[in-house]
Write an enzyme that holds these catalytic residues in place. Structure first.
Site, PDB file in Angstrom:
ATOM      1  N   ARG A 176       0.652  -1.104   0.067  1.00  0.00           N
ATOM      2  CA  ARG A 176       0.088  -0.048  -0.100  1.00  0.00           C
ATOM      3  C   ARG A 176       1.017   1.139   0.196  1.00  0.00           C
ATOM      4  O   ARG A 176       0.813   2.134   0.581  1.00  0.00           O
ATOM      5  CB  ARG A 176      -0.773   0.020   1.240  1.00  0.00           C
ATOM      6  CG  ARG A 176      -1.967  -1.202   1.259  1.00  0.00           C
ATOM      7  CD  ARG A 176      -2.835  -0.938   0.112  1.00  0.00           C
ATOM      8  NE  ARG A 176      -3.839  -2.120   0.082  1.00  0.00           N
ATOM      9  CZ  ARG A 176      -3.574  -3.417  -0.601  1.00  0.00           C
ATOM     10  NH1 ARG A 176      -2.519  -3.462  -1.306  1.00  0.00           N
ATOM     11  NH2 ARG A 176      -4.426  -4.328  -0.264  1.00  0.00           N
ATOM     12  N   SER A 226     -10.951  -1.137   4.293  1.00  0.00           N
ATOM     13  CA  SER A 226     -10.088  -1.260   5.207  1.00  0.00           C
ATOM     14  C   SER A 226      -9.453  -0.072   5.900  1.00  0.00           C
ATOM     15  O   SER A 226      -8.714   0.605   5.075  1.00  0.00           O
ATOM     16  CB  SER A 226      -9.238  -2.460   4.653  1.00  0.00           C
ATOM     17  OG  SER A 226      -9.653  -3.722   4.633  1.00  0.00           O
ATOM     18  N   GLU A 296      -4.393   2.787   6.804  1.00  0.00           N
ATOM     19  CA  GLU A 296      -4.178   2.843   5.349  1.00  0.00           C
ATOM     20  C   GLU A 296      -5.104   4.018   4.956  1.00  0.00           C
ATOM     21  O   GLU A 296      -4.883   4.781   4.121  1.00  0.00           O
ATOM     22  CB  GLU A 296      -4.900   1.523   4.598  1.00  0.00           C
ATOM     23  CG  GLU A 296      -5.133   1.503   3.204  1.00  0.00           C
ATOM     24  CD  GLU A 296      -5.526   0.308   2.778  1.00  0.00           C
ATOM     25  OE1 GLU A 296      -5.256  -0.907   3.501  1.00  0.00           O
ATOM     26  OE2 GLU A 296      -6.188   0.149   1.757  1.00  0.00           O
TER      27      GLU A 296
END
Ligand SMILES: Cc1cc2nc3c(=O)[nH]c(=O)nc-3n(C[C@H](O)[C@H](O)[C@H](O)COP(=O)(O)OP(=O)(O)OC[C@H]3O[C@@H](n4cnc5c(N)ncnc54)[C@H](O)[C@@H]3O)c2cc1C
Length: 300
Positions: A176, A226, A296
């Site tokens: 990510r 998420s 995230e």
């Protein structure tokens, strides 16, 4: 630039649509956030580059957004410009290479690839983001990531007024993460290396992924997916569940009963509610399991 200057610049050029004083909640998947001073929609690459060059050189606060599916916008509003890429949607396929502009939905790219009999992008089907956002985040699902298929990205350095083509190596992807999260460049377009595969087989794979999403994710509520990255050696959703936080609520923000890795906007959530809930989860998981969760979700 003052608001009037920005507006007169945008008004004078038919290559822009724009709105003013627009709730960020209408522009983000979380449906959270106060009013944004100006929201600009460049209709082509040149207009995008010209606008961001002007904003950068005048030190006007701005952020480039695709689908707004991984961000939390502040309650107090954004005293600057949201530059939306959603009108930059060009796509071409040559041989096994699919090239798409930054505002094209990554799910739409997966569908186009499937129709052309090209495999490799099915994993991204159902990710509600843009090509630019997906490259920036190195989006991934079901064991694959953008880094596995990308060849290069044309990137814009608004401060220097230069287009640079960054190769996969130069994009320095991590989990990510990409160089773009650190160097301030914007993705204009990206090229992906795919492979011939039967359309029906790809479609079945994409439908399977979509069904799994519908089964496991609270898609019926606004969210940003998420909230935390996968903690090494753990399933983050399981840690949050084991911490007894499923269904835990702060104001309108709630840890999803369906998937504890998601925070949902159960109705009227503010950014402050989400941030407080994030802090509660981080503290509880660290206290109980000694694991530091990494976010995230991007706070604008
Ligand atoms: C229901 C749901 C499911 C999700 N599932 C997944 C999943 O399976 N896997 C996954 O990885 N993510 C998932 N996400 C998160 C999100 O969709 C991805 O991170 C997506 O790639 C973000 O793209 P975006 O266009 O919405 O980016 P935005 O939210 O608009 O922006 C995110 C960041 O990218 C930057 N950015 C946007 N466009 C550009 C550009 N052109 N150039 C440079 N920077 C840019 C923004 O400035 C911002 O910092 C999910 C989200 C939701 C709501």
């Amino acid at each position: 630039m003052r608001t009037e200057e920005i507006i007169s610049f945008l008004k004078a050029d038919e290559n822009f649509d724009f709105t003013t004083d627009t709730p960020a909640s209408s522009l983000t998947s979380f449906r959270v956030g106060g009013r944004v001073r100006v929201v600009a929609y460049p209709k082509n690459r040149d207009a995008f580059c010209e606008l961001t060059r002007r904003l950068a050189s005048s030190e006007t606060k701005y952020v480039v957004l695709g689908c707004g599916s991984n961000v939390l916008a502040p309650d107090e509003g954004y005293d600057g410009v949201f530059v939306m890429t959603t009108k930059l949607t060009g796509l071409s396929i040559e041989g096994n290479t699919l090239t798409a502009e930054c505002g094209r939905g990554i799910t739409s790219c997966a569908s186009s690839a499937a129709r052309a009999g090209l495999g490799g992008l099915a994993f991204a089907y159902g990710i509600p983001g843009s090509v630019g956002g997906a490259v920036y985040m190195n989006a991934g699902a079901y064991g694959s990531e953008i880094k596995d298929i990308i060849i290069s990205a044309d990137c814009w350095d608004a401060a220097r007024g230069e287009v640079l083509t960054l190769t996969k190596d130069e994009l320095r992807f991590g989990y990510r993460d990409s160089a773009l999260r650190h160097n301030g460049l914007t993705v204009l377009s990206a090229a992906f290396s795919l492979f011939p595969e039967d359309t029906e087989k790809i479609t079945a794979e994409m439908n399977d992924y979509m069904n799994r999403r519908r089964d496991k994710q609270p898609l019926e509520y606004p969210s940003a997916g998420s909230v935390f990255k996968r903690a090494p050696g753990h399933f983050t959703g399981k840690l949050i569940e084991d911490a007894g936080l499923k269904g835990y609520r702060v104001g309108g923000a709630e840890v999803s009963e369906k998937h504890a890795g998601f925070i949902i906007n159960a109705g009227g959530a503010t950014a402050e509610d989400v941030k407080t809930l994030v802090a509660v989860i981080e503290a509880r998981v660290f206290e109980l399991f000694g694991v530091r969760l990494e976010r995230e979700l991007i706070y604008l």
